[in-house]
Design an enzyme around this catalytic site. Structure first.
Site, mmCIF file in Angstrom:
data_model
loop_
_atom_site.group_PDB
_atom_site.id
_atom_site.type_symbol
_atom_site.label_atom_id
_atom_site.label_comp_id
_atom_site.label_asym_id
_atom_site.label_seq_id
_atom_site.Cartn_x
_atom_site.Cartn_y
_atom_site.Cartn_z
ATOM 1 N N HIS A 73 -1.217 -16.578 -17.608
ATOM 2 C CA HIS A 73 -2.130 -17.720 -17.452
ATOM 3 C C HIS A 73 -2.519 -17.902 -15.980
ATOM 4 O O HIS A 73 -3.672 -18.199 -15.664
ATOM 5 C CB HIS A 73 -1.461 -19.014 -17.934
ATOM 6 C CG HIS A 73 -1.056 -19.012 -19.373
ATOM 7 N ND1 HIS A 73 0.255 -18.981 -19.780
ATOM 8 C CD2 HIS A 73 -1.807 -19.053 -20.504
ATOM 9 C CE1 HIS A 73 0.302 -19.007 -21.100
ATOM 10 N NE2 HIS A 73 -0.921 -19.049 -21.572
ATOM 11 N N GLN A 99 -4.896 -23.576 -35.643
ATOM 12 C CA GLN A 99 -4.723 -22.120 -35.644
ATOM 13 C C GLN A 99 -3.338 -21.676 -36.111
ATOM 14 O O GLN A 99 -3.015 -20.494 -36.033
ATOM 15 C CB GLN A 99 -5.081 -21.536 -34.276
ATOM 16 C CG GLN A 99 -4.137 -21.875 -33.145
ATOM 17 C CD GLN A 99 -4.728 -21.471 -31.788
ATOM 18 O OE1 GLN A 99 -5.629 -22.122 -31.259
ATOM 19 N NE2 GLN A 99 -4.230 -20.388 -31.204
HETATM 20 O O1 PAF Z 1 -4.839 -18.046 -26.439
HETATM 21 C C1 PAF Z 1 -4.500 -19.229 -26.599
HETATM 22 O O2 PAF Z 1 -3.608 -19.751 -25.917
HETATM 23 C C2 PAF Z 1 -5.200 -20.057 -27.672
HETATM 24 O O3 PAF Z 1 -5.478 -19.297 -28.798
HETATM 25 C C3 PAF Z 1 -6.446 -20.776 -27.149
HETATM 26 C C4 PAF Z 1 -7.525 -19.796 -26.736
HETATM 27 C C5 PAF Z 1 -6.087 -21.674 -25.979
HETATM 28 C C6 PAF Z 1 -7.033 -21.654 -28.262
HETATM 29 O O4 PAF Z 1 -6.111 -22.615 -28.701
#
Ligand code: PAF
Length: 298
Positions: A31, A55
């Site tokens: 990140h 998700q």
């Molecule tokens: O990759 C992630 O951490 C997630 O899938 C995202 C893109 C932040 C969407 O919730």
């Protein structure tokens, strides 16, 4: 750095070219590399931290997904972000959303086949974040290769005027691709997990040695995982970078993706392979030489 909970505040505070890094928190160097890339190319860097329920399937790890906002805020502040958007559920989903974003075709293989509905959840939240933050560019890690394909396609199809940037995988010092879920692994699982990256490095070496067959490259990727007790391979697939369709031979920009289950943890890895002056060049990502911040408490 400002921490805000509403889209309106995030937009009001931003100025100039806005670089956006969407995350689900529990941040690691992968990140931070996205924040670094955004920082180099933007006037304002906005990082979102939101664990998106849409998700996760009911059987998945939504409740146990690691969360520590103070820790994440300290990390993104040190990395030079300007705004952290950490919305409550009611800001993202004021009511149960009747509108979902479905990206067909590119979500049919690999993760899409194994996690039905997952990419609808990702595409829906990313579309909402794009609409609410209105960035000029958005930064995603290449570890979630099919997610990147899906986001690129959704962005083009919905005409979001946003430049999508994919950044190399960042790996722990022994090669394991960084993931917030690595924190779930016990000692034995952590050892078994290394087999994914062992396969990826073998694929990269085979590509450099001239191997172009999809079947052979998939076998090379699967070999170390299959040989390791305590880890179960879901797939090893050579896929087209644009369509995420399975391909038989390395004849276009591609990625070799693997997914496996270790205990209760699902892990992903891949090698992106791009053409360069008549040759094919695998990208193994970046390896840390110290212990990841993933294991650092607030
Ligand atoms: O990759 C992630 O951490 C997630 O899938 C995202 C893109 C932040 C969407 O919730």
């Amino acid at each position: 750095m400002k921490i805000v909970q509403t889209f309106a505040e995030a937009r009001e505070l931003a100025g100039g070219r806005v670089g956006f890094v969407p995350t689900m928190g529990y941040l690691h160097e992968g990140h931070i590399s996205l924040v670094d890339a955004a920082r180099r190319e933007s006037d304002t860097v906005t990082v979102s931290i939101f664990v998106n329920p849409l998700q996760f399937a009911p059987s998945e790890d939504l409740a146990s997904y690691p969360r520590d906002l103070d820790r994440d805020v300290a990390l993104v502040e040190a990395a030079g972000a300007d705004i952290v958007f950490a919305p409550p559920l009611a800001e993202m989903y004021p009511s149960d959303p009747l509108t979902r974003v479905t990206v067909s075709d590119v979500t049919e293989t690999m993760e899409g086949a194994i996690r039905p509905g997952h990419f609808d959840g990702v595409a829906t939240v990313v579309a909402k974040l794009f609409a609410g933050i209105a960035p000029d560019a958005a930064y995603f890690g290449r570890k979630d290769a099919q997610q990147l394909v899906t986001v690129r396609r959704m962005t083009a199809d919905l005409s979001f005027p946003i430049h999508i940037v994919g950044s190399p995988i960042v790996r722990e010092s022994d090669g394991l691709a960084l993931s917030s879920r690595n924190t779930y692994l016990n000692r034995d699982e952590r050892i078994a997990a290394r087999s994914l990256s062992t396969g990826m490095f073998a694929v990269a070496a085979a590509v450099r040695g001239g191997e172009r067959s999809g079947t052979v490259l998939e076998q090379i990727a699967a070999g170390p995982v299959d040989a390791e007790p305590g880890i179960d391979l879901d797939y090893a697939t050579l896929a087209d970078q644009e369509s995420a369709a399975t391909i038989d031979a390395l004849d276009r920009p591609a990625f070799l993706a693997v997914a496996a289950r270790v205990g209760r943890t699902r892990l992903l890895d891949n090698v992106h392979i791009d053409p360069d002056g008549g040759d094919w060049v695998p990208d193994e990502g970046i390896r840390l030489d110290t212990t990841s911040i993933l294991y650092r408490e607030a």
